[in-house]
Design a protein around this motif. Structure first.
Motif, PDB file in Angstrom:
ATOM      1  N   ARG A  55       0.830  -1.211   0.000  1.00  0.00           N
ATOM      2  CA  ARG A  55       0.000   0.000   0.000  1.00  0.00           C
ATOM      3  C   ARG A  55       0.863   1.259   0.000  1.00  0.00           C
ATOM      4  O   ARG A  55       0.452   2.288  -0.521  1.00  0.00           O
ATOM      5  N   LEU A  77       0.481   4.067  -2.895  1.00  0.00           N
ATOM      6  CA  LEU A  77       0.340   5.510  -2.684  1.00  0.00           C
ATOM      7  C   LEU A  77       1.118   6.283  -3.746  1.00  0.00           C
ATOM      8  O   LEU A  77       0.630   7.263  -4.311  1.00  0.00           O
ATOM      9  N   ALA A  78       2.337   5.786  -4.011  1.00  0.00           N
ATOM     10  CA  ALA A  78       3.149   6.441  -5.039  1.00  0.00           C
ATOM     11  C   ALA A  78       2.509   6.273  -6.416  1.00  0.00           C
ATOM     12  O   ALA A  78       2.486   7.203  -7.218  1.00  0.00           O
ATOM     13  N   GLN A 120      -0.661   5.873  -7.150  1.00  0.00           N
ATOM     14  CA  GLN A 120      -1.848   6.720  -7.305  1.00  0.00           C
ATOM     15  C   GLN A 120      -1.455   8.186  -7.501  1.00  0.00           C
ATOM     16  O   GLN A 120      -2.100   8.914  -8.253  1.00  0.00           O
ATOM     17  N   ALA A 121      -0.362   8.597  -6.834  1.00  0.00           N
ATOM     18  CA  ALA A 121       0.116   9.966  -7.029  1.00  0.00           C
ATOM     19  C   ALA A 121       0.566  10.157  -8.465  1.00  0.00           C
ATOM     20  O   ALA A 121       0.303  11.182  -9.088  1.00  0.00           O
ATOM     21  N   GLN A 125      -0.450   8.405 -11.074  1.00  0.00           N
ATOM     22  CA  GLN A 125      -1.598   8.315 -11.991  1.00  0.00           C
ATOM     23  C   GLN A 125      -2.414   9.599 -12.032  1.00  0.00           C
ATOM     24  O   GLN A 125      -3.188   9.820 -12.948  1.00  0.00           O
ATOM     25  N   SER A 141      -5.682  12.087  -6.230  1.00  0.00           N
ATOM     26  CA  SER A 141      -5.942  11.370  -4.987  1.00  0.00           C
ATOM     27  C   SER A 141      -7.325  11.710  -4.462  1.00  0.00           C
ATOM     28  O   SER A 141      -7.722  11.252  -3.409  1.00  0.00           O
ATOM     29  N   LYS A 183     -13.875   4.277  -4.694  1.00  0.00           N
ATOM     30  CA  LYS A 183     -13.388   2.979  -5.168  1.00  0.00           C
ATOM     31  C   LYS A 183     -12.302   2.448  -4.229  1.00  0.00           C
ATOM     32  O   LYS A 183     -11.319   3.124  -3.965  1.00  0.00           O
ATOM     33  N   PRO A 184     -12.495   1.217  -3.728  1.00  0.00           N
ATOM     34  CA  PRO A 184     -11.488   0.667  -2.815  1.00  0.00           C
ATOM     35  C   PRO A 184     -10.170   0.390  -3.533  1.00  0.00           C
ATOM     36  O   PRO A 184     -10.168  -0.251  -4.584  1.00  0.00           O
ATOM     37  N   VAL A 185      -9.075   0.878  -2.983  1.00  0.00           N
ATOM     38  CA  VAL A 185      -7.783   0.707  -3.641  1.00  0.00           C
ATOM     39  C   VAL A 185      -7.355  -0.754  -3.673  1.00  0.00           C
ATOM     40  O   VAL A 185      -6.690  -1.179  -4.609  1.00  0.00           O
ATOM     41  N   MET A 186      -7.734  -1.524  -2.640  1.00  0.00           N
ATOM     42  CA  MET A 186      -7.270  -2.900  -2.595  1.00  0.00           C
ATOM     43  C   MET A 186      -7.973  -3.773  -3.630  1.00  0.00           C
ATOM     44  O   MET A 186      -7.721  -4.957  -3.736  1.00  0.00           O
ATOM     45  N   ASP A 233      -8.261  -2.325  -6.779  1.00  0.00           N
ATOM     46  CA  ASP A 233      -7.934  -1.562  -7.977  1.00  0.00           C
ATOM     47  C   ASP A 233      -6.705  -2.184  -8.657  1.00  0.00           C
ATOM     48  O   ASP A 233      -5.573  -1.938  -8.270  1.00  0.00           O
ATOM     49  N   SER A 258      -5.199  -1.692 -11.399  1.00  0.00           N
ATOM     50  CA  SER A 258      -4.202  -0.820 -12.021  1.00  0.00           C
ATOM     51  C   SER A 258      -3.194  -0.344 -10.976  1.00  0.00           C
ATOM     52  O   SER A 258      -2.012  -0.182 -11.276  1.00  0.00           O
ATOM     53  N   LEU A 259      -3.656  -0.135  -9.742  1.00  0.00           N
ATOM     54  CA  LEU A 259      -2.737   0.269  -8.672  1.00  0.00           C
ATOM     55  C   LEU A 259      -1.902  -0.921  -8.204  1.00  0.00           C
ATOM     56  O   LEU A 259      -0.681  -0.830  -8.064  1.00  0.00           O
ATOM     57  N   LEU A 279       7.070   6.380  -9.046  1.00  0.00           N
ATOM     58  CA  LEU A 279       6.791   7.760  -9.443  1.00  0.00           C
ATOM     59  C   LEU A 279       7.272   8.059 -10.856  1.00  0.00           C
ATOM     60  O   LEU A 279       7.025   9.130 -11.383  1.00  0.00           O
TER      61      LEU A 279
END
Lengths: 249, 329
Positions: free
Chosen positions: A99, A103-104, A106-107, A109, A112, A117-120, A122, A124-125, A165
């Motif tokens: 996770r 975070l990096a 999603q930053a 992409q 924020s 939408k739940p990140v877990m 997702d 693509s993340l 990043l």
């Protein structure tokens, strides 16, 4: 000559009467590892803080990726592609390594400001983050809270975040600090391949690593760059020998 | 595997808590004991207010000592709109008041959210103790403003003669009003769960754990926190509107720093940052207040002792004790 990725010119920073950065000029060219060495108190940290934006310089310019970044904040500089790691690893300890890297991702992409939408779930993340963790060799430890990772693993995690990043340059602040001999060796091998991704400004005390990796070395003493050159040039430089290297060279 | 088991256990406890809160008023209604319905409604509303604060405090690590401001603003929205609807005097710009709960809720959400945005915009430039003090100071400003505003009761507060209405149901019936509050609480908990798992929630929680890290990946912590603070304020404001309707009375005490402290206490008792922490905390608090309050006027002394024990020995609050350590993915 190729345009440098990072170009620092005549940088000056005073703390009261102390001139911590004294007219530093330094550049980072594509594909190179440029090591910054110097004794304790030479002003390496102050310089790093100015490059990444936590401190504002008194005068001088910092250009990065063709843009003057001297007045931007930390987050803006990071978004332009300045990836860094810290002397003391900087991670979100409650989150898993995965996770943290997410975070990096999603930053990178973009926004924020997505609330539902739940990140877990997702892909693509998760997929991108896992790919980064695989590159630094942390796949097996991806789901463990970052607080429980070893010192070396946290270093790898930070690098995975910088990779995620899509950094155009890496600013690594003493990555070898606190690593055992084995860890230092494998990290050295990894950084050697990392330079193909983006150039590295490497602040490091471990001279074996510096001599093994650096294309160029700059020596900072009392806030001034007293020499810049290849490993051989620096080894032979008499002022550097007296100021810093001592028996090491 | 361990991770999945713990998640299930926490979910199970949450389910039990939610079912108990729902069952008690029905039982009380069947046995003709409306007092217990009021007690359960109070729990639901305080849990809602604390769920709002939990967004800022639990997820964002923002120890706001000023959430009573939003709670009270929500309360005064209900009181003032109802008063104007009753008297027929226009409110502002020729707009009338309203007796409709859903109108009041929307106004309470928007107004407390906007005030939250303004207070947050200034307060979030500080951190730590300064943040606590500046949020307290803002709340006290709102408090003294309410006291010195005679048009709406000043120090004496403002009565809501008849509880505001909701289309199709009789809100004066205690069980009906409880169910309205209960459904809103569940919606707010769903919102909390969604936000916590989202990209925004990831950034907000990361900013709590390590601000520098968030900035270093290119996200500005200030914007994330400010948004979180405003959402948090809006939810607490909504709870305030319901609280005013429950008591059919709103007074500056809803705005006082005691109220801010109470909301923080609820969260700590229940489990900071836990989805059902506010509900567990509110239930514990109201039950203590009722049980101990019947025995001694100094029940808060004993509450203080319990709070000490929780802070010293059970940092995860009630849910931490029952469901184990929180997992963050």
């Amino acid at each position: 000559m190729v345009e440098p990725v990072l170009q620092i010119s005549n940088l000056v920073k005073n703390f009261g009467a102390l001139r911590a950065t004294d007219g530093v000029t330094l550049d980072l060219r594509p594909g190179e590892i440029h090591a910054l060495i110097g004794p304790n108190g030479a002003g390496k940290s102050t310089l790093i803080h100015q490059i990444c934006g936590t401190l504002r310089q008194d005068s001088g310019t910092i250009r990065f990726a063709g843009q003057d970044i001297g007045s931007l904040g930390v987050a803006d500089r990071a978004r332009l592609g300045l990836g860094r790691t810290f002397q003391v690893s900087s991670i979100a300890p409650d989150f898993s390594g995965l996770r943290n890297v997410m975070l990096a991702v999603q930053a990178k992409q973009g926004s924020s400001f997505r609330f539902f939408k739940p990140v877990m779930r997702d892909r693509s993340l998760i997929d991108t983050a896992m790919a980064m963790l695989e590159r630094v060799g942390l796949t097996a430890r991806a789901r463990i809270p970052a607080a429980e990772l070893s010192h070396g693993e946290r270093r790898q995690l930070e690098i995975a975040m910088a990779l995620a990043l899509g950094s155009k340059a890496f600013l690594l602040d003493e990555p070898m600090a606190g690593m055992g001999p084995e860890g230092s060796k494998s990290l050295t091998r990894f950084l050697d391949t990392l330079r193909q991704e983006a150039p590295i400004l490497l602040v490091e005390h471990d001279m074996d690593a510096v001599f093994a990796l650096a294309d160029r070395i700059s020596v900072l003493v009392y806030g001034r760059i007293i020499a810049t050159g290849t490993v051989e040039e620096i080894r032979r430089d008499p002022t550097v020998r007296t100021a810093y290297l001592g028996d090491h060279a | 595997m361990r991770e999945i088991m713990i998640v299930t256990r926490e979910n199970l406890i949450n389910l039990i808590l939610a079912s108990l809160l729902l069952a008690v008023p029905f039982a009380a209604d069947a046995f003709g004991q409306p007092f217990y319905i009021t007690l359960a409604t109070r729990i639901a509303i305080l849990a809602l207010a604390a769920t709002g604060l939990n967004l800022a405090l639990g997820l964002g690590g923002l120890v706001s000592f000023g959430h009573a401001a939003f709670f009270g603003i929500g309360g005064y929205v209900a009181g003032i709109l109802a008063a104007h609807a009753f008297s027929g005097d226009p409110l502002v710009f020729g707009l009338p008041g309203s007796k409709q709960m859903w109108v009041i809720w929307i106004v309470a959400l928007i107004l407390s959210g906007l005030v939250g945005l303004a207070i947050g915009a200034i307060s979030l430039r500080t951190s730590g103790v300064y943040f606590i003090m500046i949020t307290l100071a803002f709340a006290q400003m709102v408090y003294y403003f309410a006291i010195s505003w005679p048009a709406y009761g000043g120090e004496d507060g403002l009565s809501i003669l008849v509880r505001n209405q909701f289309p199709g149901v009789n809100t004066m019936r205690p069980l009906t009003f409880f169910l309205i509050c209960y459904v809103i609480l569940l919606l707010a908990l769903a919102l909390f769960a969604l936000i916590r798992a989202s990209r925004f929630g990831t950034a907000l929680q990361a900013a709590r754990q390590n601000e520098v890290r968030v900035a270093t990946v290119g996200i500005q912590p200030y914007r994330i926190r400010l948004t979180g603070f405003a959402i948090s304020a809006a939810v607490t404001g909504l709870a305030g509107a319901l609280f005013a309707d429950l008591n059919r009375f709103v007074s500056p005490s809803m705005l006082s720093w005691h109220m801010s402290g109470e909301l923080i206490v609820l969260i700590i008792l229940g489990g900071t940052g836990r989805l059902f922490g506010p509900l567990a905390g509110a239930a514990l608090y109201v039950i203590f207040e009722y049980a101990l309050g019947g025995l001694t006027e100094r029940w808060q002394f004993f509450l203080g002792l319990i709070l000490l024990v929780v802070v010293l020995f059970a940092r995860g609050g009630l849910l931490g004790l029952l469901a184990g350590k929180a997992r963050h993915g």
